[in-house]
Design an enzyme around this catalytic site. Structure first.
Site, PDB file in Angstrom:
ATOM      1  N   TYR A 260      -1.414  -0.489  10.574  1.00  0.00           N
ATOM      2  CA  TYR A 260      -1.404  -0.918   9.176  1.00  0.00           C
ATOM      3  C   TYR A 260      -0.119  -0.525   8.446  1.00  0.00           C
ATOM      4  O   TYR A 260       0.515  -1.357   7.777  1.00  0.00           O
ATOM      5  CB  TYR A 260      -2.614  -0.300   8.479  1.00  0.00           C
ATOM      6  CG  TYR A 260      -2.843  -0.700   7.057  1.00  0.00           C
ATOM      7  CD1 TYR A 260      -3.304  -1.978   6.737  1.00  0.00           C
ATOM      8  CD2 TYR A 260      -2.651   0.212   6.013  1.00  0.00           C
ATOM      9  CE1 TYR A 260      -3.561  -2.333   5.419  1.00  0.00           C
ATOM     10  CE2 TYR A 260      -2.900  -0.140   4.701  1.00  0.00           C
ATOM     11  CZ  TYR A 260      -3.356  -1.413   4.406  1.00  0.00           C
ATOM     12  OH  TYR A 260      -3.601  -1.767   3.097  1.00  0.00           O
TER      13      TYR A 260
ATOM     14  N   SER B 224       0.856  -1.193   0.000  1.00  0.00           N
ATOM     15  CA  SER B 224       0.000   0.000   0.000  1.00  0.00           C
ATOM     16  C   SER B 224       0.886   1.234   0.000  1.00  0.00           C
ATOM     17  O   SER B 224       2.026   1.206   0.494  1.00  0.00           O
ATOM     18  CB  SER B 224      -0.903   0.012   1.243  1.00  0.00           C
ATOM     19  OG  SER B 224      -1.528   1.268   1.415  1.00  0.00           O
TER      20      SER B 224
END
Length: 260
Positions: A160, A147
């Site tokens: 995350y 990501s």
């Protein structure tokens, strides 16, 4: 020459997508099945996998919890029993927004188990088979979905972001080791994609894509032999630039743009 061998034709290619019951993984499975690939999909939700199998004849669905090392080994053996794999993509991911006010050790560790440990367990299971396929003259490919949140620290990304940063570093290291041996490696860094995970966000998500748009961008990158696939460029190009900024500029800009 591109970093990886291009994949111009998906017909007959055996593809294993891990984390494909929804979101980007499922959209990839649908698109590659339509292109003629023999798609194997895995995730925890057996009912969603069964539904995919009914809707896409010729595909293979196999339930899998990536945090269970023994289950990963067993699933890999079952998939390989059907023949060599041309592409393995680790799509599985776990996400909960988290800041210092909501620190939760159990959630932090769950992010690590799914996003990092699960990927490592899959790698240990599939890499020997990919190396054998390369020795046999095939051009197998390994892909990790990370990501843009892994590029630099972001607000509400305590759990995350670090796991995606780990996958970015892992993919870079894998490329250096596997490319000389004939195994392609790619790294996928999406911006915001409308999935069940991002639906938790309570803030505006610029340049939001559908899973189908993300899948198109990924497959196009594989077909072109790219190493890093990041999209949409109108959003990720700005973040790429911000990666180069010194901290004294980066931190104020992030606070200003996010309001967090």
């Amino acid at each position: 020459m591109p970093p990886n061998p291009p994949i111009p034709d998906w017909r007959g290619k055996r593809v294993w997508l891990i984390g494909a019951s929804s979101g980007i993984g499922r959209a990839l499975a649908v698109l590659l099945h339509a292109r003629g690939a023999q798609v194997c999909v895995s995730a925890r939700q057996q009912d969603l996998l069964d539904a995919f199998g009914r809707e896409h004849p010729g595909s293979q669905a196999l339930a899998l919890d990536v945090t269970d090392a023994q289950a990963v080994t067993s699933a890999t053996q079952q998939i390989l029993a059907g023949g060599a794999l041309d592409l393995v993509c680790y799509c599985a991911g776990h996400y909960r927004p988290m800041s210092v006010e909501t620190l939760d050790l159990a959630e932090l560790l769950q992010h690590q188990r799914v996003n990092v440990t699960g990927a490592l367990q899959v790698l240990c299971a599939v890499v020997p088979a990919l190396l054998q396929a390369a020795d046999a003259g095939r051009a197998p490919h390994l892909s990790l979905i990370a990501s843009v949140a892994g590029w630099r620290g972001l607000p509400q990304s305590l759990a995350y972001g670090p796991t995606k940063a780990a996958l970015i570093n892992l993919a870079e290291s894998l490329y250096l080791d596997l490319h000389p041996k004939g195994v392609g490696v790619s790294l996928i860094n999406p911006g915001f994609v409308d999935t069940p995970l991002t639906a938790q966000n309570q803030f505006s998500m610029p340049a939001l894509l559908t899973p189908e748009q993300a899948a198109q961008a990924i497959v196009r990158g594989w077909e072109q032999g790219k190493f890093e696939l990041h999209f949409p460029k109108r959003f990720t190009a700005v973040l790429k630039l911000m990666r180069c900024l010194p901290y004294r500029w980066y931190f104020p800009l992030v606070h200003r743009f996010t309001g967090l």
